[in-house]
Enzyme design. Structure first.
Site, short mmCIF file in Angstrom:
data_model
loop_
_atom_site.label_atom_id
_atom_site.label_comp_id
_atom_site.label_asym_id
_atom_site.label_seq_id
_atom_site.Cartn_x
_atom_site.Cartn_y
_atom_site.Cartn_z
N LYS A 159 68.73 3.86 -54.60
CA LYS A 159 69.94 4.51 -55.16
C LYS A 159 71.20 3.50 -55.35
O LYS A 159 71.83 3.36 -56.36
CB LYS A 159 70.32 5.81 -54.34
CG LYS A 159 71.68 6.31 -54.82
CD LYS A 159 72.15 7.55 -54.02
CE LYS A 159 73.19 8.24 -54.37
NZ LYS A 159 74.39 7.35 -54.82
N GLU A 160 71.12 2.83 -54.15
CA GLU A 160 72.40 1.82 -54.07
C GLU A 160 72.05 0.58 -55.21
O GLU A 160 73.14 0.16 -55.68
CB GLU A 160 72.31 1.08 -52.71
CG GLU A 160 72.80 2.18 -51.76
CD GLU A 160 72.53 1.99 -50.45
OE1 GLU A 160 72.83 2.72 -49.44
OE2 GLU A 160 71.67 1.01 -50.02
N ASN A 199 69.20 -0.03 -50.86
CA ASN A 199 68.25 0.86 -51.29
C ASN A 199 67.82 1.40 -52.79
O ASN A 199 68.85 0.77 -53.62
CB ASN A 199 68.22 2.34 -50.45
CG ASN A 199 69.28 3.15 -50.70
OD1 ASN A 199 69.99 2.90 -51.91
ND2 ASN A 199 69.71 3.90 -49.85
N ASP A 206 68.73 0.69 -40.41
CA ASP A 206 69.38 -0.06 -39.39
C ASP A 206 68.28 -1.00 -38.47
O ASP A 206 68.59 -2.12 -38.45
CB ASP A 206 70.14 0.83 -38.16
CG ASP A 206 71.19 1.67 -38.88
OD1 ASP A 206 71.71 1.14 -39.79
OD2 ASP A 206 71.25 2.60 -38.30
#
Length: 480
Positions: free
Chosen positions: A201-202, A199, A269
């Site tokens: 942030k990642e 995402n 997921d």
């Protein structure tokens, strides 16, 4: 064009951190006299699969054959997880039982499904080296039985550097795509994956780049692609949607499909599960991302972690586009199509339909009156290039097919790659073949097939002066 009918049952292995998601539903109507905190009065509770287990559950809902590789504790929660896996038909032969806590997330939901507290029980200590080697050895013995492998990293101790790299090396050795839902900030751990799904942030943590604007997100995704030597990066951007970046692949942005957002739990997921199901079936990457995006849009409209079923995605697409997505017919579906329509008169015609114009519309509308079902064969891009030259087609096959699907009197559209539709006609077995006025009856491809079963060929006059070539010539003349 979205290819839902292309998604069949494939054997997919999910490797990841599994957990139980427990939900306590109740209400808050007073403050405790013991301390200034709200009193939660529990009414009901339920448990569902969470983390990588939720990915597996969504793959089952997408009609896939699913196996699970993970670690659980030798405790009541671990036993409950195994029971849930069994109920859903998920194979657990590669699940290891260790002396540790099974991860459990308990959410307390008050009125209007408002989450007021989350309680986590977990053990995030890395798996021991001997367990890592044992699991990799077992995977090596089983890996050829899977079409696709999905890694779901929740940083709960399973995905050490050695274990993750061991899996990816096995996947490359056996030529099995491996995609990863990432969480770790150590970029080297994910080197060699086929696709990574961070995402915002990642991706910022992995690349150290800002990734605020669309251009910055693309740049960060391309950087991550190079850092990890992977084919694709799919960055999920929350309410903004998703962007797919890949090797020799133009960036593909798609807007979020969530209309009513009740709960984002489990959306990631669902996204990677449907992405895996589509990719395992050979769906092109942009369409695979679109399918995953639609499934995620359905997920956020639900309360709590839950599965999204393939029929829900079908219904969603039907409502979005008046059912036109369901008009695409794929070669593997022709036999079922014939069986379902054995008592109906099938009309078939074909062409490039490169620039759809009024001549096409009138010709096809008249063809539709000659039977019960009108099927259009559309030449693939490669086929058009061979027939029309290197500058054609003007519009790609998926766009040409979608335009035809939008015409209400057309029932099915199928793309074929040969220069003539003869093999396709043999499969469809139409009752009527329709061709334009520039054809002579004796030159119509497939005439023998249709007449052998008592059918006929119809020649429909063209509309004078209406053709794709004339349109292109007119445009070129004006541009000079």
């Amino acid at each position: 064009m979205i290819q839902l009918s292309q998604i069949r049952k494939k054997s997919i292995l999910v490797i990841g951190d599994v957990m139980l998601d427990d939900y306590c539903m109740g209400d808050i109507k007073r403050i405790s006299p013991e301390a200034p905190v709200p009193v939660f009065r529990k009414k009901t509770e339920r448990s569902v699969l969470g983390g990588a287990a939720n990915v597996a559950a969504n793959l089952v809902a997408a009609n896939q054959k699913v196996s699970m590789m993970s670690i659980i504790g030798n405790d009541d929660s671990g036993r409950r997880l195994l029971e849930y896996f069994k109920e859903k038909g998920i194979n657990t032969d590669l699940v290891q039982i260790l002396d540790r806590n099974t991860t459990v997330k308990t959410r307390f939901l008050a009125s209007n499904n408002q989450q007021v507290l989350r309680l986590d029980v977990e053990d995030t200590s890395p798996i021991p080296e001997n367990i890592c080697k044992e699991m990799l050895n077992r995977l090596e013995g089983e890996i050829d039985s899977y079409h696709f492998i999905l890694l779901s990293d929740y940083l709960k101790g399973l995905f050490t550097y050695d274990f993750t790299q061991g899996i990816l090396k096995l996947c490359r050795k056996h030529n099995i795509p491996a995609i990863i839902d990432v969480k770790d900030t150590h970029v080297e751990k994910y080197y060699g994956a086929f696709l990574l799904k961070p995402n915002l942030k990642e991706i910022r943590d992995l690349t150290g780049m800002p990734a605020r604007t669309d251009e910055e997100i693309i740049e960060a995704a391309q950087t991550l692609c190079k850092q990890c030597d992977c084919k694709f990066v799919l960055c999920t951007c929350g309410a903004r949607g998703m962007v797919l970046v890949g090797e020799n692949h133009s960036p593909f942005f798609i807007a979020s499909e969530g209309k009513d957002v009740f709960d984002v739990s489990g959306a990631g997921d669902t996204t990677i599960a449907y992405l895996a199901a589509a990719m395992a079936n050979g769906v092109n990457m942009n369409d695979a991302v679109s399918i995953a995006n639609y499934a995620a849009g359905i997920q956020v409209g639900k309360v709590g972690t839950s599965s999204v079923y393939m029929q829900e995605v079908r219904d969603f697409l039907a409502n979005e586009d008046n059912g036109t997505f369901h008009k695409i017919l794929y070669p593997q579906d022709v036999e079922v199509f014939r069986h379902n329509n054995k008592n109906k008169k099938i009309v078939f015609t074909n062409g490039c339909f490169d620039i759809l114009h009024v001549g096409h519309k009138r010709y096809l509308q008249l063809a539709a009156t000659l039977g019960d079902i009108l099927v259009i064969g559309v030449n693939s891009d490669d086929s058009v290039r061979r027939l029309k030259g290197p500058d054609r087609p003007v519009n790609l096959e998926r766009d040409r097919a979608e335009m035809l699907c939008a015409l209400s009197f057309i029932d099915y559209v199928i793309v074929f790659g040969e220069d003539t539709p003869y093999e396709l006609i043999k499969k469809i077995q139409p009752d009527v073949i329709v061709k334009g006025g520039d054809y002579k009856l004796e030159n119509v491809v497939g005439r023998d097939v249709v007449e052998a079963r008592g059918g006929r060929v119809e020649i429909i006059p063209f509309v004078d002066g209406k053709s794709t070539t004339n349109i292109i010539n007119k445009i070129n003349k004006k541009l000079k």
